[in-house]
Design a protein around this motif. Structure first.
Motif, PDB file in Angstrom:
ATOM      1  N   UNK A   1       3.748   5.698  -3.515  1.00  0.00           N
ATOM      2  CA  UNK A   1       5.030   6.362  -3.723  1.00  0.00           C
ATOM      3  C   UNK A   1       5.800   6.666  -2.453  1.00  0.00           C
ATOM      4  N   UNK A   2       5.501   5.969  -1.357  1.00  0.00           N
ATOM      5  CA  UNK A   2       6.177   6.210  -0.081  1.00  0.00           C
ATOM      6  C   UNK A   2       7.207   5.107   0.141  1.00  0.00           C
TER       7      UNK A   2
ATOM      8  N   UNK B   1       8.930   1.780   9.169  1.00  0.00           N
ATOM      9  CA  UNK B   1       9.534   3.105   9.042  1.00  0.00           C
ATOM     10  C   UNK B   1       9.304   3.625   7.629  1.00  0.00           C
ATOM     11  N   UNK B   2       9.032   4.916   7.531  1.00  0.00           N
ATOM     12  CA  UNK B   2       8.799   5.546   6.230  1.00  0.00           C
ATOM     13  C   UNK B   2       9.759   6.715   6.069  1.00  0.00           C
TER      14      UNK B   2
ATOM     15  N   UNK C   1      -3.301   8.858   5.799  1.00  0.00           N
ATOM     16  CA  UNK C   1      -4.503   8.485   5.056  1.00  0.00           C
ATOM     17  C   UNK C   1      -4.351   7.172   4.299  1.00  0.00           C
ATOM     18  N   UNK C   2      -3.153   6.604   4.242  1.00  0.00           N
ATOM     19  CA  UNK C   2      -2.919   5.361   3.497  1.00  0.00           C
ATOM     20  C   UNK C   2      -3.506   4.182   4.257  1.00  0.00           C
TER      21      UNK C   2
ATOM     22  N   UNK D   1       0.822  -1.205   0.000  1.00  0.00           N
ATOM     23  CA  UNK D   1       0.000   0.000   0.000  1.00  0.00           C
ATOM     24  C   UNK D   1       0.860   1.261   0.000  1.00  0.00           C
ATOM     25  N   UNK D   2       1.925   1.266   0.794  1.00  0.00           N
ATOM     26  CA  UNK D   2       2.815   2.429   0.819  1.00  0.00           C
ATOM     27  C   UNK D   2       3.542   2.596  -0.504  1.00  0.00           C
ATOM     28  N   UNK D   3       3.994   1.476  -1.073  1.00  0.00           N
ATOM     29  CA  UNK D   3       4.700   1.541  -2.363  1.00  0.00           C
ATOM     30  C   UNK D   3       3.789   2.077  -3.461  1.00  0.00           C
TER      31      UNK D   3
END
Length: 252
Positions: free
Chosen positions: A87-88, A120-121, A133-134, A82-84
């Motif tokens: 674009x995170x 970690x982001x 919001x992700x 979901x993060x990928x």
């Protein structure tokens, strides 16, 4: 609390002794390790602003589908996917284990988080609200409600990357040893492979299922039919014995 966990987890992984990590290392094994080390070093050198996120329950499970053309997504978790997709850049420290399927009896590779409930982001643009919001993100870690999220140093993240790399090395080595032991049961292990697994003068432990179980033995070299010739110390002095390869483990 998480910062304490970061240091504890990293220290535990990195404090493992080098002894006992030898073994039969294939070219593919070495290639995977080299690629992983290069990727981690690249992440460390890049501009980084790392923050911890709390993950909703269930989102650290493996994603049901993955892009077969991209090997690095094969064991991706739901939160990482979901993060990928948004674009995170994400780093979830993890380790791998093999389990045997109860029905097919095939070995399966599984990946587990080192820090359950956290990842970690990297947020160089400080886009905290977009990340919150992700799907799967519960919140960003803060010391108190009215303060900004905690920024983790490059040293903290680097230590966890090193710990993950160490765990991955051990996983690959354990898998190769398991494959070699299974081949030994079928009498398919060559003398050269046995010498790589247990070089001469290696100290090993004889495990349950063989005579002299629990005793230490000094390896002399391969014997025959999946066995290793070793020396043990008895009340009557030293004795040479042949031990099945499957019943030997390196002494830690």
């Amino acid at each position: 609390m998480l910062l304490l966990l970061v240091h504890t987890q990293a220290a535990a992984r990195l404090s493992q002794p080098e002894e006992g990590r030898g073994g039969c290392r294939s070219d593919h094994w070495t290639e995977q390790i080299t690629e992983r080390r290069a990727r981690n070093e690249g992440m460390k050198m890049a501009k980084t602003d790392w923050y911890a996120i709390r993950i909703k329950p269930g989102y650290q499970r493996m994603a049901s589908r993955w892009d077969a053309a991209n090997e690095q997504h094969r064991l991706e978790t739901i939160i990482e996917r979901n993060l990928r997709n948004e674009g995170v850049e994400c780093f979830m420290p993890s380790f791998r284990m093999e389990t045997k399927h109860h029905r097919t009896k095939q070995w399966m590779e599984k990946r587990f988080p080192m820090l359950v409930g956290y990842a970690f982001v990297n947020l160089p643009h400080l886009n905290f609200e977009e990340v919150r919001a992700i799907d799967g993100v519960m919140c960003l870690l803060k010391p108190v409600r009215d303060r900004p999220p905690v920024r983790f140093s490059l040293e903290d993240i680097g230590a966890l990357m090193d710990a993950e790399h160490e765990a991955y090395q051990n996983f690959l080595l354990d898998r190769e040893r398991r494959i070699a032991r299974e081949a030994a049961k079928l009498n398919k292990t060559t003398r050269r492979q046995m010498e790589k697994m247990f070089p001469p003068n290696t100290t090993a432990v004889i495990v349950d299922g063989a005579p002299f179980a629990g005793m230490l033995a000094r390896v002399l070299g391969p014997s025959s039919r999946g066995k290793v010739k070793a020396v043990i110390e008895t009340l009557n002095g030293f004795a040479n014995i042949d031990v099945p390869l499957d019943n030997l483990r390196r002494a830690s």
